[in-house]
Design an enzyme around this catalytic site. Structure first.
Site, PDB file in Angstrom:
ATOM      1  N   GLY A 136      16.546  60.348 -42.895  1.00 16.13           N
ATOM      2  CA  GLY A 136      15.520  59.548 -42.208  1.00 16.13           C
ATOM      3  C   GLY A 136      14.104  59.904 -42.602  1.00 16.13           C
ATOM      4  O   GLY A 136      13.752  59.938 -43.776  1.00 16.13           O
ATOM      5  N   GLU A 137      13.302  60.197 -41.599  1.00 19.23           N
ATOM      6  CA  GLU A 137      11.875  60.440 -41.861  1.00 19.23           C
ATOM      7  C   GLU A 137      11.417  61.808 -41.345  1.00 19.23           C
ATOM      8  O   GLU A 137      10.878  62.624 -42.085  1.00 19.23           O
ATOM      9  CB  GLU A 137      11.047  59.318 -41.210  1.00 19.23           C
ATOM     10  CG  GLU A 137       9.571  59.507 -41.401  1.00 19.23           C
ATOM     11  CD  GLU A 137       8.755  58.244 -41.211  1.00 19.23           C
ATOM     12  OE1 GLU A 137       9.238  57.138 -41.500  1.00 19.23           O
ATOM     13  OE2 GLU A 137       7.593  58.364 -40.780  1.00 19.23           O
ATOM     14  N   ASP A 158      12.329  57.239 -34.821  1.00 16.53           N
ATOM     15  CA  ASP A 158      11.155  56.526 -34.306  1.00 16.53           C
ATOM     16  C   ASP A 158      10.564  57.277 -33.110  1.00 16.53           C
ATOM     17  O   ASP A 158       9.361  57.497 -33.022  1.00 16.53           O
ATOM     18  CB  ASP A 158      11.546  55.094 -33.902  1.00 16.53           C
ATOM     19  CG  ASP A 158      12.246  54.386 -35.042  1.00 16.53           C
ATOM     20  OD1 ASP A 158      11.551  53.829 -35.894  1.00 16.53           O
ATOM     21  OD2 ASP A 158      13.493  54.433 -35.097  1.00 16.53           O
TER      22      ASP A 158
END
Ligand code: TRH
Length: 383
Positions: free
Chosen positions: A268-269, A16
């Site tokens: 994840g991203e 994030d």
């Protein structure tokens, strides 16, 4: 509309904050915007960017004003306010965004997914009881989404990264692979099945050299090695396999690590996206979700990614990625996947070029803000 605020909470891990930091830097550098990044846990940011001092409430780093976001924070909102990944903005800020003249453009930047519904929801307004209009903004892999974060010069820099640069970078990390080694970066979540993979790599005729930044997979590797810790710099060998613990590097250097390796294990991203820009074969450990919702997301991505690949190589990829993410034994699926190496390499470059034809996420956000403010100016006379 030169002032932009990005709000971010560190839910877990680094993704994030990683995405928010990357976006903030790009908006400031490439679009000359005044960007403030509000982050609740600057310690996570410090890992990605060691110049950040977590104890400072406000600081300037890499052209971005970094602000520690805690209870009671009161600021005048910017022209554009990005709430990342549904982090909740304080009510006082939302009221101030509405009271601003003109009201702030409010964007909720969502998680990345290749699922088809994303195209239908991208840029939809999200009805609000109070405050200005909020819009959903979805990163993605097609023209009908917001695209992926990609710095303007990223692919050029990768092209210009020479063998000498690679050696220099690896040496700084204390890595000196034997000639002909297959270099693999390993940044994944915990996974029991890695033991079966290490077992075959250890017996393989090729020489594999694994680079493991300290993290969630370390425990599984320690267990397989039969050691208590895997500290930076430690090197373990088994047959032709070398396993080396490396430090967590700053975010810009993580790209160099991906470019230096022949195969990248990512998660994840953000690391998942960077592996695609690296143009190398990779394995994605998707963030596990309740009810196995992540497996549908994995399948959705593979539908795009495997589209240009030969049938057998595509099936082998589906099987190996599936086995990894379902934590199954990897002996067979790895053996089959490995046979398709030339196809995997070709596809990785093909996919990277295909994605690069679309506008990047920062660029499409900047364009959206520009046209939104232009439309408002047309609708609302200045007096
Ligand atoms: O850390 P992640 O697993 O992050 C996330 C979060 O868990 C988030 O809550 C979840 O929703 C999301 O995944 C899907 O993986 P990610 O996204 O790849 O972020 C890792 C960041 O760390 C990325 O910006 C790259 C960076 N990085 C470095 O800067 N240096 C390193 O040495 C390494 C290994 C990574």
């Amino acid at each position: 509309m030169k002032s932009w605020d990005i709000f971010c909470t560190a839910i877990d891990n680094f993704g994030d904050v990683g995405v928010s930091w990357r976006l903030a830097r790009q908006l400031a550098h490439e679009f000359a915007l005044d960007v403030r990044l509000f982050v609740d846990d600057p310690q996570v940011l410090e890992l990605l960017c060691p110049e950040v001092s977590p104890s400072l409430p406000i600081q300037w780093v890499s052209g971005v004003q970094v602000i520690r976001w805690g209870a009671g924070l009161e600021v005048a909102p910017a022209a554009v306010v990005i709430e990342t990944f549904g982090c909740r903005l304080p009510d006082t800020l939302i009221s101030a965004m509405a009271a601003r003249d003109p009201a702030s453009l409010w964007i909720n930047l969502e998680y990345l997914s290749a699922e088809s519904w994303v195209e239908d929801c991208h840029c939809l307004p999200s009805p609000q009881v109070t405050g200005p209009q909020k819009y959903f903004y979805f990163p993605g892999f097609t023209e009908r989404t917001g695209g992926l974060l990609r710095e303007k010069d990223l692919l050029l820099k990768r092209q210009q990264f020479t063998q000498a640069d690679k050696r220099h970078f690896l040496r700084k990390l204390g890595v000196d692979p034997s000639p002909g080694s297959v270099l693999v970066s390993v940044f994944t979540y915990e996974n029991e099945s890695i033991a079966s993979w290490l077992e075959i790599l250890c017996r393989d005729e090729s020489r594999f050299h694994l680079l493991v930044p300290t993290g969630r997979i370390s425990k599984n590797i320690q267990r397989w090695l039969g050691v208590e810790v895997l500290a930076h710099g430690e090197i373990h060998s088994c047959g032709q396999l070398t396993i080396q613990a490396i430090p967590f590097v700053r975010q810009e250097d993580y790209d160099l690590l991906l470019w230096s390796c022949d195969l990248n294990l990512v998660r994840g991203e953000d690391s998942f996206v960077r592996a695609q820009w690296a143009g190398k074969p990779f394995l994605w450990h998707i963030y596990p979700q309740e009810g196995n919702a992540h497996l549908e997301k994995l399948a959705a991505f593979l539908r795009y990614y495997l589209d240009g690949m030969g049938v057998e190589a595509a099936a082998a990829t589906q099987r190996f990625w599936g086995d990894w993410n379902r934590q199954k034994a990897l002996q067979e699926s790895w053996a089959v996947w490995q046979k398709h190496w030339p196809d995997l390499e070709r596809n990785a470059e093909r996919w990277c070029s295909q994605l690069a034809r679309q506008p990047g996420l920062a660029e499409s956000l900047a364009r959206l803000a520009q046209s939104w403010y232009k439309r408002r100016a047309e609708i609302t006379p200045p007096f």
